[in-house]
Design an enzyme around this catalytic site. Structure first.
Site, mmCIF file in Angstrom:
data_model
loop_
_atom_site.group_PDB
_atom_site.id
_atom_site.type_symbol
_atom_site.label_atom_id
_atom_site.label_comp_id
_atom_site.label_asym_id
_atom_site.label_seq_id
_atom_site.Cartn_x
_atom_site.Cartn_y
_atom_site.Cartn_z
ATOM 1 N N TYR A 28 -1.957 -0.975 10.933
ATOM 2 C CA TYR A 28 -2.197 -1.572 9.608
ATOM 3 C C TYR A 28 -1.058 -1.210 8.641
ATOM 4 C CZ TYR A 28 -3.788 -1.901 4.802
ATOM 5 O OH TYR A 28 -3.844 -2.163 3.455
ATOM 6 N N SER A 50 0.842 -1.196 0.000
ATOM 7 C CA SER A 50 0.000 0.000 0.000
ATOM 8 C C SER A 50 0.874 1.241 0.000
ATOM 9 C CB SER A 50 -0.851 -0.043 1.266
ATOM 10 O OG SER A 50 -1.385 1.209 1.536
ATOM 11 N N LYS A 79 2.181 -3.572 6.607
ATOM 12 C CA LYS A 79 2.591 -3.620 5.188
ATOM 13 C C LYS A 79 4.099 -3.351 5.085
ATOM 14 C CE LYS A 79 -1.345 -4.662 3.507
ATOM 15 N NZ LYS A 79 -1.550 -5.991 2.976
HETATM 16 P P1 NAD Z 1 -10.652 -7.583 1.437
HETATM 17 O O1 NAD Z 1 -10.867 -7.547 2.905
HETATM 18 O O2 NAD Z 1 -11.817 -7.399 0.548
HETATM 19 O O3 NAD Z 1 -9.887 -8.927 1.020
HETATM 20 C C1 NAD Z 1 -9.004 -9.600 1.876
HETATM 21 C C2 NAD Z 1 -9.487 -11.051 1.959
HETATM 22 O O4 NAD Z 1 -8.574 -11.784 2.771
HETATM 23 C C3 NAD Z 1 -10.871 -11.173 2.596
HETATM 24 O O5 NAD Z 1 -11.716 -11.916 1.752
HETATM 25 C C4 NAD Z 1 -10.610 -11.899 3.919
HETATM 26 O O6 NAD Z 1 -11.685 -12.754 4.264
HETATM 27 C C5 NAD Z 1 -9.312 -12.646 3.631
HETATM 28 N N1 NAD Z 1 -8.454 -12.873 4.804
HETATM 29 C C6 NAD Z 1 -8.054 -11.993 5.754
HETATM 30 N N2 NAD Z 1 -7.269 -12.606 6.660
HETATM 31 C C7 NAD Z 1 -7.150 -13.904 6.279
HETATM 32 C C8 NAD Z 1 -6.473 -15.038 6.808
HETATM 33 N N3 NAD Z 1 -5.775 -14.960 7.944
HETATM 34 N N4 NAD Z 1 -6.561 -16.219 6.151
HETATM 35 C C9 NAD Z 1 -7.284 -16.304 4.997
HETATM 36 N N5 NAD Z 1 -7.966 -15.277 4.466
HETATM 37 C C10 NAD Z 1 -7.898 -14.082 5.091
HETATM 38 O O7 NAD Z 1 -9.545 -6.458 1.127
HETATM 39 P P2 NAD Z 1 -9.071 -5.896 -0.283
HETATM 40 O O8 NAD Z 1 -9.510 -4.480 -0.391
HETATM 41 O O9 NAD Z 1 -9.388 -6.851 -1.356
HETATM 42 O O10 NAD Z 1 -7.505 -5.880 -0.037
HETATM 43 C C11 NAD Z 1 -6.677 -6.929 -0.479
HETATM 44 C C12 NAD Z 1 -5.259 -6.618 -0.072
HETATM 45 O O11 NAD Z 1 -4.871 -5.365 -0.610
HETATM 46 C C13 NAD Z 1 -5.052 -6.514 1.429
HETATM 47 O O12 NAD Z 1 -3.807 -7.056 1.755
HETATM 48 C C14 NAD Z 1 -5.052 -5.023 1.667
HETATM 49 O O13 NAD Z 1 -4.338 -4.682 2.817
HETATM 50 C C15 NAD Z 1 -4.378 -4.519 0.414
HETATM 51 N N6 NAD Z 1 -4.701 -3.131 0.085
HETATM 52 C C16 NAD Z 1 -6.008 -2.761 -0.068
HETATM 53 C C17 NAD Z 1 -6.320 -1.424 -0.339
HETATM 54 C C18 NAD Z 1 -7.758 -0.984 -0.484
HETATM 55 O O14 NAD Z 1 -8.027 0.210 -0.331
HETATM 56 N N7 NAD Z 1 -8.693 -1.881 -0.802
HETATM 57 C C19 NAD Z 1 -5.293 -0.476 -0.485
HETATM 58 C C20 NAD Z 1 -3.976 -0.895 -0.344
HETATM 59 C C21 NAD Z 1 -3.686 -2.231 -0.058
HETATM 60 N N1 UFG Z 2 -12.973 10.711 3.201
HETATM 61 C C1 UFG Z 2 -14.040 11.520 3.533
HETATM 62 N N2 UFG Z 2 -15.149 10.918 4.039
HETATM 63 C C2 UFG Z 2 -15.253 9.576 4.229
HETATM 64 C C3 UFG Z 2 -14.157 8.763 3.884
HETATM 65 C C4 UFG Z 2 -13.026 9.382 3.385
HETATM 66 O O1 UFG Z 2 -13.986 12.754 3.389
HETATM 67 O O2 UFG Z 2 -16.303 9.099 4.709
HETATM 68 C C5 UFG Z 2 -11.767 11.346 2.621
HETATM 69 C C6 UFG Z 2 -10.501 11.131 3.422
HETATM 70 O O3 UFG Z 2 -10.359 12.146 4.398
HETATM 71 C C7 UFG Z 2 -9.427 11.181 2.323
HETATM 72 C C8 UFG Z 2 -10.139 10.595 1.104
HETATM 73 O O4 UFG Z 2 -11.531 10.721 1.377
HETATM 74 O O5 UFG Z 2 -9.104 12.528 2.043
HETATM 75 C C9 UFG Z 2 -9.805 9.135 0.874
HETATM 76 O O6 UFG Z 2 -10.039 8.403 2.071
HETATM 77 P P1 UFG Z 2 -10.084 6.792 2.101
HETATM 78 O O7 UFG Z 2 -10.402 6.394 3.493
HETATM 79 O O8 UFG Z 2 -10.970 6.296 1.019
HETATM 80 O O9 UFG Z 2 -8.608 6.392 1.684
HETATM 81 P P2 UFG Z 2 -7.209 6.689 2.376
HETATM 82 O O10 UFG Z 2 -6.367 7.380 1.354
HETATM 83 O O11 UFG Z 2 -7.352 7.349 3.682
HETATM 84 O O12 UFG Z 2 -6.645 5.240 2.656
HETATM 85 C C10 UFG Z 2 -6.752 4.197 1.689
HETATM 86 C C11 UFG Z 2 -6.888 2.862 2.416
HETATM 87 C C12 UFG Z 2 -5.610 2.549 3.133
HETATM 88 C C13 UFG Z 2 -4.467 2.576 2.172
HETATM 89 C C14 UFG Z 2 -4.402 3.915 1.476
HETATM 90 C C15 UFG Z 2 -3.322 3.931 0.441
HETATM 91 O O13 UFG Z 2 -7.932 2.923 3.351
HETATM 92 O O14 UFG Z 2 -5.700 1.259 3.655
HETATM 93 O O15 UFG Z 2 -5.656 4.190 0.841
HETATM 94 O O16 UFG Z 2 -3.414 2.817 -0.374
HETATM 95 F F1 UFG Z 2 -3.331 2.387 2.848
#
Ligand code: NAD
Ligand code: UFG
Length: 356
Positions: free
Chosen positions: A161, A135, A165
């Site tokens: 969190y 991330s 990463k």
């Molecule tokens: P998600 O929660 O939809 O998917 C993660 C999946 O992993 C879920 O289905 C959950 O049930 C499974 N899981 C969690 N712990 C587990 C375990 N111990 N054993 C087996 N399964 C397990 O999340 P996502 O948005 O698809 O994110 C996927 C990956 O990308 C994550 O590692 C997350 O940290 C990373 N990531 C997501 C975002 C975002 O904004 N969505 C941004 C940056 C990084």
């Molecule tokens: N925001 C609002 N209202 C809301 C939610 C978010 O105004 O209800 C704003 C936040 O303040 C920020 C922007 O929208 O300015 C984006 O916020 P998100 O929560 O959607 O995303 P972030 O950038 O804070 O974080 C996300 C994931 C993290 C990840 C990061 C970078 O939640 O896990 O992107 O990948 F690490």
């Protein structure tokens, strides 16, 4: 075109995982998914997750799926002994920033210990090619924008969190240094949004969404009254936070390109790549784009800043273009249109009953 390689996908039933599974199947990879359902829906603990059932319908291909936890070494080992696995894409993690501050041990246990168990089992079974979901949060507060991969990591990661990463990336580096057969690519996502254009799969957060796009979508569909905009006094175009939103299908393709890199015999060791569009959009610009795509009003109010938020964050994604032949192709209109298509067809996500 036959690919025929087998990819083990951890967290394959989740949001980014499921979209990547579609892309892998379309590229003729065999897919094995592992998911413990902590954040994915299935009709029962023994049934295939709903997202994967829908993907089978969408693609006409089958997915081998195990509802197991990556921390259970015996179960994981059995999967590696049952199948000949070529690559692993590791999505499984807990991902809520706020929850990680309240329950740090749960996050360290799941995300770090879980990764260590997985890497151990991979090593023991001689599977040493890994793509990891990282991330932009590893960069902490940006010292300069756009963020490139040389920006320091681990400094100013304010929540557990984000630290998980960073730590897992460090573990991957050490592993690759200790054993020259290991290759690991860390994909640093910026802000994934959108859904598959079919509207069959998408993001289905449990409870109140933490992230902007699913919250806007739930306001548009009538599940939430209004959006809270966290702060309007940032040094940005309109005072609201700026982020690099990336369509989840572009992100999914990035994972396939990362696997392609493993075919290059010169590729060794640990390498991180940013996956973003390189463009920043403000909260209010996202609200406007979603209004246009959905034809719905999105009521909002400006409230205080959210603790830990930064003003702006966007990627320099040129390394991924140069070395993975990858760049984002879908713009904000596609991101909003596809999110709305998913949300309006599935107002309560994968469950048919009314969610909270
Ligand atoms: P998600 O929660 O939809 O998917 C993660 C999946 O992993 C879920 O289905 C959950 O049930 C499974 N899981 C969690 N712990 C587990 C375990 N111990 N054993 C087996 N399964 C397990 O999340 P996502 O948005 O698809 O994110 C996927 C990956 O990308 C994550 O590692 C997350 O940290 C990373 N990531 C997501 C975002 C975002 O904004 N969505 C941004 C940056 C990084
Ligand atoms: N925001 C609002 N209202 C809301 C939610 C978010 O105004 O209800 C704003 C936040 O303040 C920020 C922007 O929208 O300015 C984006 O916020 P998100 O929560 O959607 O995303 P972030 O950038 O804070 O974080 C996300 C994931 C993290 C990840 C990061 C970078 O939640 O896990 O992107 O990948 F690490």
């Amino acid at each position: 075109m036959a690919n025929g390689k087998t990819v083990l996908v951890t967290g394959g039933a989740g949001y980014v995982g499921s979209h990547t599974v579609v892309e892998l199947l379309e590229q003729n990879y065999n897919v094995i998914s592992i998911d413990n359902l902590v954040n994915a829906y299935a009709d029962s603990p023994t049934e295939k997750p709903e997202s994967l059932k829908r993907i089978e319908k969408l693609t006409g291909k089958s997915i081998t799926s195990y509802n197991i936890d990556i921390r259970c070494k015996d179960n994981l080992d059995k999967v590696f002994k049952t199948h000949k696995i070529d690559y692993v894409i590791h999505f499984a993690a807990l991902k809520s920033v706020g929850e990680s501050c309240a329950k740090p041990l749960q996050y360290y246990q799941n995300n770090i210990s879980g990764s260590c168990v997985l890497f151990e089992v991979m090593s023991e079974n001689n599977v040493k090619k890994l793509v990891f979901s990282s991330s932009a949060t590893v960069y902490g507060t940006p010292q300069k924008l756009p963020l490139d991969e040389n920006h320091p990591t681990g400094q100013g990661c304010t929540n557990p969190y984000g630290k998980t990463k960073f730590f897992v990336e460090e573990i991957m580096k050490d592993l690759c240094s200790s054993d020259s057969e290991w290759s690991a690519i860390s994909l640093r996502y910026f802000n994934p949004v959108g859904a598959h254009e079919s509207g069959l799969i998408g993001e289905d957060p449990s409870g109140i969404p933490n992230n902007l796009m699913p919250f806007i979508a739930q306001v548009a569909v009538g599940r939430r009254a209004k959006l809270s905009v966290y702060g309007s006094d940032y040094d940005t175009i309109d005072g609201t936070g700026v982020r690099d939103y990336i369509h989840v299908n572009d992100l999914a393709i990035g994972h396939v390109r990362a696997l392609d890199k493993f075919c290059d015999n010169n590729f060794k060791g640990f390498k991180p790549y940013n996956l973003g569009t390189g463009k920043g959009l403000s909260v209010l610009q996202m609200v406007e784009a979603f209004k246009k795509a959905s034809g719905k009003d999105i009521p909002y109010e400006i409230v205080d800043r959210r603790p830990g938020d930064i003003a702006s964050c966007y990627a320099d994604a040129s390394l991924a273009l140069k070395e993975l032949n990858w760049s984002a192709t879908k713009d904000v209109n596609a991101m909003c249109k596809d999110t709305w298509n998913w949300q309006s067809k599935n107002p309560n996500g994968y469950q048919t009953k009314t969610a909270n």
